[in-house]
Design a protein around this motif. Structure first.
Motif, PDB file in Angstrom:
ATOM      1  N   LEU A   3       0.953  -1.230  -0.043  1.00  0.00           N
ATOM      2  CA  LEU A   3      -0.146   0.143  -0.022  1.00  0.00           C
ATOM      3  C   LEU A   3       0.827   1.304  -0.034  1.00  0.00           C
ATOM      4  O   LEU A   3       0.698   2.392  -0.685  1.00  0.00           O
ATOM      5  CB  LEU A   3      -1.163  -0.008   1.139  1.00  0.00           C
ATOM      6  CG  LEU A   3      -2.033  -1.081   1.149  1.00  0.00           C
ATOM      7  CD1 LEU A   3      -2.913  -1.029   2.428  1.00  0.00           C
ATOM      8  CD2 LEU A   3      -2.835  -1.062   0.128  1.00  0.00           C
ATOM      9  N   VAL A   4       1.795   1.068   0.809  1.00  0.00           N
ATOM     10  CA  VAL A   4       3.093   2.500   0.759  1.00  0.00           C
ATOM     11  C   VAL A   4       3.515   2.596  -0.641  1.00  0.00           C
ATOM     12  O   VAL A   4       3.445   3.587  -0.986  1.00  0.00           O
ATOM     13  CB  VAL A   4       4.107   2.184   1.964  1.00  0.00           C
ATOM     14  CG1 VAL A   4       4.991   3.398   1.706  1.00  0.00           C
ATOM     15  CG2 VAL A   4       3.462   2.373   3.265  1.00  0.00           C
ATOM     16  N   ALA A   5       3.738   1.413  -1.291  1.00  0.00           N
ATOM     17  CA  ALA A   5       4.617   1.385  -2.502  1.00  0.00           C
ATOM     18  C   ALA A   5       3.510   2.095  -3.669  1.00  0.00           C
ATOM     19  O   ALA A   5       3.964   3.042  -4.421  1.00  0.00           O
ATOM     20  CB  ALA A   5       5.067   0.255  -2.843  1.00  0.00           C
ATOM     21  N   ILE A   6       2.293   1.555  -3.442  1.00  0.00           N
ATOM     22  CA  ILE A   6       1.354   1.994  -4.426  1.00  0.00           C
ATOM     23  C   ILE A   6       1.099   3.567  -4.243  1.00  0.00           C
ATOM     24  O   ILE A   6       1.101   4.441  -5.104  1.00  0.00           O
ATOM     25  CB  ILE A   6      -0.090   1.379  -4.003  1.00  0.00           C
ATOM     26  CG1 ILE A   6       0.263   0.037  -4.712  1.00  0.00           C
ATOM     27  CG2 ILE A   6      -1.062   2.180  -5.074  1.00  0.00           C
ATOM     28  CD1 ILE A   6       0.469  -0.383  -6.140  1.00  0.00           C
ATOM     29  N   VAL A   7       0.893   3.987  -3.129  1.00  0.00           N
ATOM     30  CA  VAL A   7       0.705   5.591  -2.965  1.00  0.00           C
ATOM     31  C   VAL A   7       1.467   6.352  -3.141  1.00  0.00           C
ATOM     32  O   VAL A   7       1.576   7.434  -3.949  1.00  0.00           O
ATOM     33  CB  VAL A   7       0.086   5.827  -1.545  1.00  0.00           C
ATOM     34  CG1 VAL A   7       0.158   7.047  -1.195  1.00  0.00           C
ATOM     35  CG2 VAL A   7      -1.157   4.979  -1.287  1.00  0.00           C
ATOM     36  N   VAL A   8       2.853   6.017  -2.661  1.00  0.00           N
ATOM     37  CA  VAL A   8       4.042   6.744  -3.150  1.00  0.00           C
ATOM     38  C   VAL A   8       4.236   6.836  -4.598  1.00  0.00           C
ATOM     39  O   VAL A   8       4.686   7.697  -5.304  1.00  0.00           O
ATOM     40  CB  VAL A   8       5.422   6.118  -2.392  1.00  0.00           C
ATOM     41  CG1 VAL A   8       6.604   6.818  -2.873  1.00  0.00           C
ATOM     42  CG2 VAL A   8       5.310   6.404  -1.136  1.00  0.00           C
ATOM     43  N   GLY A   9       4.081   5.603  -5.179  1.00  0.00           N
ATOM     44  CA  GLY A   9       4.302   5.590  -6.674  1.00  0.00           C
ATOM     45  C   GLY A   9       3.373   6.472  -7.511  1.00  0.00           C
ATOM     46  O   GLY A   9       3.666   6.829  -8.606  1.00  0.00           O
ATOM     47  N   ALA A  10       2.052   6.441  -6.997  1.00  0.00           N
ATOM     48  CA  ALA A  10       1.119   7.168  -7.763  1.00  0.00           C
ATOM     49  C   ALA A  10       1.595   8.790  -7.650  1.00  0.00           C
ATOM     50  O   ALA A  10       1.458   9.483  -8.561  1.00  0.00           O
ATOM     51  CB  ALA A  10      -0.020   6.835  -7.060  1.00  0.00           C
ATOM     52  N   ALA A  11       1.871   9.365  -6.488  1.00  0.00           N
ATOM     53  CA  ALA A  11       2.145  10.544  -6.171  1.00  0.00           C
ATOM     54  C   ALA A  11       3.590  10.912  -7.067  1.00  0.00           C
ATOM     55  O   ALA A  11       3.374  12.056  -7.520  1.00  0.00           O
ATOM     56  CB  ALA A  11       2.598  10.718  -4.515  1.00  0.00           C
ATOM     57  N   VAL A  12       4.215   9.983  -7.120  1.00  0.00           N
ATOM     58  CA  VAL A  12       5.710  10.376  -8.109  1.00  0.00           C
ATOM     59  C   VAL A  12       5.401  10.321  -9.380  1.00  0.00           C
ATOM     60  O   VAL A  12       5.674  11.474  -9.996  1.00  0.00           O
ATOM     61  CB  VAL A  12       6.579   9.421  -7.780  1.00  0.00           C
ATOM     62  CG1 VAL A  12       7.771   9.547  -8.868  1.00  0.00           C
ATOM     63  CG2 VAL A  12       7.351   9.353  -6.309  1.00  0.00           C
ATOM     64  N   SER A  13       4.500   9.444  -9.984  1.00  0.00           N
ATOM     65  CA  SER A  13       4.124   9.581 -11.325  1.00  0.00           C
ATOM     66  C   SER A  13       3.244  10.633 -11.554  1.00  0.00           C
ATOM     67  O   SER A  13       3.457  11.348 -12.699  1.00  0.00           O
ATOM     68  CB  SER A  13       3.060   8.116 -11.600  1.00  0.00           C
ATOM     69  OG  SER A  13       2.533   8.157 -13.026  1.00  0.00           O
ATOM     70  N   ILE A  14       2.382  11.135 -10.775  1.00  0.00           N
ATOM     71  CA  ILE A  14       1.532  12.390 -10.956  1.00  0.00           C
ATOM     72  C   ILE A  14       2.487  13.441 -11.178  1.00  0.00           C
ATOM     73  O   ILE A  14       2.384  14.283 -11.985  1.00  0.00           O
ATOM     74  CB  ILE A  14       0.620  12.668  -9.853  1.00  0.00           C
ATOM     75  CG1 ILE A  14      -0.598  11.615 -10.161  1.00  0.00           C
ATOM     76  CG2 ILE A  14      -0.294  14.020 -10.254  1.00  0.00           C
ATOM     77  CD1 ILE A  14      -1.433  11.433  -8.925  1.00  0.00           C
ATOM     78  N   THR A  15       3.346  13.879 -10.005  1.00  0.00           N
ATOM     79  CA  THR A  15       4.081  14.801  -9.887  1.00  0.00           C
ATOM     80  C   THR A  15       5.368  15.054 -10.832  1.00  0.00           C
ATOM     81  O   THR A  15       5.454  16.182 -11.546  1.00  0.00           O
ATOM     82  CB  THR A  15       4.910  14.691  -8.466  1.00  0.00           C
ATOM     83  OG1 THR A  15       3.828  14.733  -7.501  1.00  0.00           O
ATOM     84  CG2 THR A  15       5.444  16.149  -8.394  1.00  0.00           C
ATOM     85  N   SER A  16       5.919  13.947 -11.317  1.00  0.00           N
ATOM     86  CA  SER A  16       6.852  13.644 -12.414  1.00  0.00           C
ATOM     87  C   SER A  16       6.431  14.290 -13.786  1.00  0.00           C
ATOM     88  O   SER A  16       7.078  14.856 -14.240  1.00  0.00           O
ATOM     89  CB  SER A  16       7.595  12.432 -12.184  1.00  0.00           C
ATOM     90  OG  SER A  16       6.762  11.490 -12.391  1.00  0.00           O
ATOM     91  N   ALA A  17       5.221  13.679 -14.103  1.00  0.00           N
ATOM     92  CA  ALA A  17       4.734  13.983 -15.040  1.00  0.00           C
ATOM     93  C   ALA A  17       4.265  15.494 -15.553  1.00  0.00           C
ATOM     94  O   ALA A  17       4.618  16.053 -16.383  1.00  0.00           O
ATOM     95  CB  ALA A  17       3.264  12.949 -15.485  1.00  0.00           C
ATOM     96  N   VAL A  18       3.762  16.087 -14.404  1.00  0.00           N
ATOM     97  CA  VAL A  18       3.216  17.466 -14.471  1.00  0.00           C
ATOM     98  C   VAL A  18       4.782  18.359 -14.733  1.00  0.00           C
ATOM     99  O   VAL A  18       4.730  19.152 -15.548  1.00  0.00           O
ATOM    100  CB  VAL A  18       2.393  17.736 -13.276  1.00  0.00           C
ATOM    101  CG1 VAL A  18       2.460  19.259 -13.266  1.00  0.00           C
ATOM    102  CG2 VAL A  18       1.428  17.077 -13.422  1.00  0.00           C
TER     103      VAL A  18
END
Length: 235
Positions: free
Chosen positions: A100-115
């Motif tokens: 769950l930690v990996a999923i949440v952190v990964g999602a946040a990094v994906s969103i932020t890095s793309a923007v």
């Protein structure tokens, strides 16, 4: 082609047959090449269907309506991914919290890095908003992008493209990084490449496929919840 032949070729049944035939061709090529990473049935189907509707002069709304049956069965097919996960339920012990930690952190990094990457390259705000949910499944990405004020049609292209690329290179990258844990491998590819990646990992190993399917659903949920929150900071 004569008008009568064109009319038949543009019919819903013919377009449905072309799409399914393209996917079956992809599966055949995959078998003939020993499941080569570059031969993804979804990619082959996209090329075949895209070429066909371009040659026949079929617009997308008509094609989408003709292949509605396929879209309908995608829902049950996605739910069916829970079957291999049920068989691997015992492997969730001691893995739930890290997952769950990996999923949440990964999602946040994906969103932020793309923007931030889009912004650094000079993209406008609409494109930044379109790229933000790209790692979610296509329906979720479209819905989130629409609510955010991005371009839904464009995020569908990004999402499908990323799914295909991730399915092709993901397992190789994990091998190079010497990641052997079947659960972690499935989780990584499923979180990035959703349905296409889950299908690829399921062929590789049942455990990898099960966790890829789980990651696909959890990532879509995490992204749909995080995008509105991160949007307050990013835009």
């Amino acid at each position: 082609m004569t008008d009568s032949v064109l009319e038949v070729a543009r019919s819903p049944l013919a377009l449905l047959a072309i799409t399914l035939g393209g996917y079956q061709l992809g599966r055949w090529l995959q078998h003939r090449t020993g499941s080569h990473a570059l031969v993804q049935p979804v990619l082959v189907a996209i090329v075949v269907a895209g070429t066909a509707i371009s040659v026949l002069g079929v617009d997308y709304p008509h094609y989408r309506s003709a292949t509605e049956l396929i879209a309908f069965w995608l829902g049950p097919a996605t739910v069916a991914l829970a079957v291999p996960l049920h068989r691997q339920a015992d492997r969730l012990r001691g893995f739930v919290v890290p997952m769950l930690v990996a999923i949440v952190v990964g999602a946040a990094v994906s969103i932020t890095s793309a923007v931030l990457l889009a912004r650094a390259l000079g993209a406008d705000t609409a494109l930044e908003k379109t790229l933000a949910p790209k790692a979610a499944t296509t329906p979720v990405a479209i819905a989130v992008t629409d609510a955010l004020g991005g371009v839904p049609a464009l995020v569908a292209v990004f999402t499908i493209s990323i799914g295909i690329v991730g399915a092709i290179v993901g397992p190789t990258v994990l091998n190079l990084l010497r990641i052997r844990d079947r659960r972690a491998r499935g989780l990584a590819v499923g979180a990035v490449s959703h349905g296409v990646g889950a299908s690829r990992m399921l062929r590789e190993d049942e455990t990898e496929g099960a966790f890829a399917g789980l990651a696909m659903g959890l990532s879509a949920l995490a992204i749909s919840l995080l995008v509105p929150v991160l949007a307050l900071v990013l835009f």
